[in-house]
Design a protein around this motif. Structure first.
Motif, PDB file in Angstrom:
ATOM      1  N   ASP A   1       0.833  -1.209   0.000  1.00 40.84           N
ATOM      2  CA  ASP A   1       0.000   0.000   0.000  1.00 40.84           C
ATOM      3  C   ASP A   1       0.865   1.255   0.000  1.00 40.84           C
ATOM      4  O   ASP A   1       0.634   2.181  -0.779  1.00 40.84           O
ATOM      5  N   VAL A   2       1.871   1.286   0.864  1.00 42.41           N
ATOM      6  CA  VAL A   2       2.699   2.489   0.926  1.00 42.41           C
ATOM      7  C   VAL A   2       3.598   2.601  -0.305  1.00 42.41           C
ATOM      8  O   VAL A   2       3.841   3.713  -0.801  1.00 42.41           O
ATOM      9  N   ILE A   3       4.081   1.480  -0.848  1.00 42.31           N
ATOM     10  CA  ILE A   3       4.904   1.542  -2.058  1.00 42.31           C
ATOM     11  C   ILE A   3       4.080   2.027  -3.241  1.00 42.31           C
ATOM     12  O   ILE A   3       4.559   2.809  -4.078  1.00 42.31           O
ATOM     13  N   ASP A   4       2.817   1.604  -3.321  1.00 40.66           N
ATOM     14  CA  ASP A   4       1.933   2.134  -4.356  1.00 40.66           C
ATOM     15  C   ASP A   4       1.744   3.636  -4.171  1.00 40.66           C
ATOM     16  O   ASP A   4       1.701   4.388  -5.150  1.00 40.66           O
ATOM     17  N   GLY A   5       1.656   4.062  -2.905  1.00 41.12           N
ATOM     18  CA  GLY A   5       1.551   5.493  -2.632  1.00 41.12           C
ATOM     19  C   GLY A   5       2.788   6.251  -3.063  1.00 41.12           C
ATOM     20  O   GLY A   5       2.707   7.378  -3.567  1.00 41.12           O
TER      21      GLY A   5
END
Length: 358
Positions: free
Chosen positions: A318-322
């Motif tokens: 989720d954070v890497i996609d962000g």
């Protein structure tokens, strides 16, 4: 309920506001931050007060804000400037002392303190510990030392006040991530000349094969905080997702090749590049990543009814996609990360590692 939240516009604070507003319970929410966010999104539902907890008069300024509060949730903490650890200690330890003093003086109903896995002593890396493991911190990490000292302040308060003490809970999460905090996290971690979208394109993951860290999504941390507030729970609670994140998980999320680099070598490289002012993270963060234990969350599950809804790998993804999408919110800590703005501020206001406001 009247709930006062320090650091309400940061990573965890934003997730907590989403959770509290989403319940539809009509709480009276008060936020204490250095720079109030614009009245947009979840930040629109909050009464804001601008206060730097590092200031000498912070306790006096907090007391009237705390009057009549059913709960105070203390989230505020500093991560930069890493070259001014005296200021970071004033924010973290001094700010906790001010919050505790003002909360006691105002006789608030409940104080919830955001601690960290980083408060725990080393010695059980890769093994699970419950809340009885010593909170002595990691000596080489300023962040960890301050989290440990803040825990000591709470212990001293409870010992001194006895039955006169207000109810105190403390949450000890693993490393906290979420998509909306991507720009904020990268602002703290990347030098200004590195564009965010480059990170998910890394072809290799040069990490020690021993990497094994507890991770948790900000939404799940917020759920634990709400459960603590609603139940007026006291004492410490571990919260982390399962399974712990390992090097292979990082490589999988990035679709990159794993390369073993011993943590001692990584630590030296981080230290040298930080000293050369090439990047903003001091060695203490890497030392902590290879020292903290894993978290036994049985107490949170039993007493709070808490279960993580995000796995650790899903939270990391989720954070890497962000990061890839340069996700952000309207608040100053989580605002969009602009390379040009960061370089301009480095030149005009000093480097990220020296100025008070990142």
């Amino acid at each position: 309920m009247r709930i006062v939240i320090t650091g309400a516009s940061g990573n965890v604070g934003t997730a907590l506001l989403r959770r509290l507003i989403g319940t539809g319970d009509g709480h009276d929410l008060v936020g204490i931050v250095r720079r109030p966010p614009p009245a947009e999104g979840v930040y629109r539902e909050v009464t804001w007060h601008a206060t730097d907890l590092a200031d000498a008069d912070a306790q006096d300024r907090l007391r009237p804000i705390f009057e009549g509060a059913d709960a105070v949730v203390h989230l505020a903490w500093g991560f930069q400037p890493t070259r001014n650890t005296e200021y970071l200690t004033r924010v973290g330890v001094g700010g906790t002392r001010a919050v505790l003093g003002a909360a006691h003086a105002a006789a608030v109903g409940h104080l919830v303190h955001m601690s960290s896995v980083g408060a725990y002593a080393p010695g059980r890396y890769g093994d699970y510990v419950n809340e009885d493991w010593p909170t002595l911190g990691i000596r080489t990490s300023p962040y960890s030392r301050d989290k440990s000292r803040a825990e000591s302040l709470l212990d001293e308060y409870l010992d001194e006040q006895g039955n006169a003490a207000i109810p105190v809970a403390r949450l000890r999460p693993g490393f906290i991530v979420q998509r909306d905090a991507a720009s904020g996290l990268m602002r703290y971690a990347l030098p200004g000349y590195v564009p965010m979208p480059v990170v998910p394109l890394l072809p290799i993951v040069p990490l020690d094969r021993r990497l094994c860290i507890p991770l948790v999504h900000a939404d799940d941390v917020a759920a634990a905080l709400v459960a603590i507030v609603h139940r007026c729970a006291v004492g410490p609670f571990n919260v982390a997702a399962e399974l712990p994140v390992r090097r292979a998980d990082v490589a999988e999320v990035l679709n990159a090749r794993q390369i073993h680099v011993p943590s001692q070598i990584l630590g030296t490289l981080v230290d040298l590049t930080w000293r050369a002012r090439l990047q903003p993270i001091d060695r203490g963060w890497l030392d902590m990543a290879f020292s903290v234990p894993l978290l036994d969350c049985a107490r949170a599950e039993k007493e709070l009814g808490w279960q993580p809804t995000w796995s650790s790998v899903a939270a990391l993804a989720d954070v890497i996609d962000g990061v890839a999408r340069q996700a952000s919110t309207e608040s100053p800590p989580l605002r969009p990360r602009s390379m040009l703005e960061q370089l301009r501020r480095d030149l005009t206001e000093g480097l990220m590692t020296t100025r008070h406001l990142p």
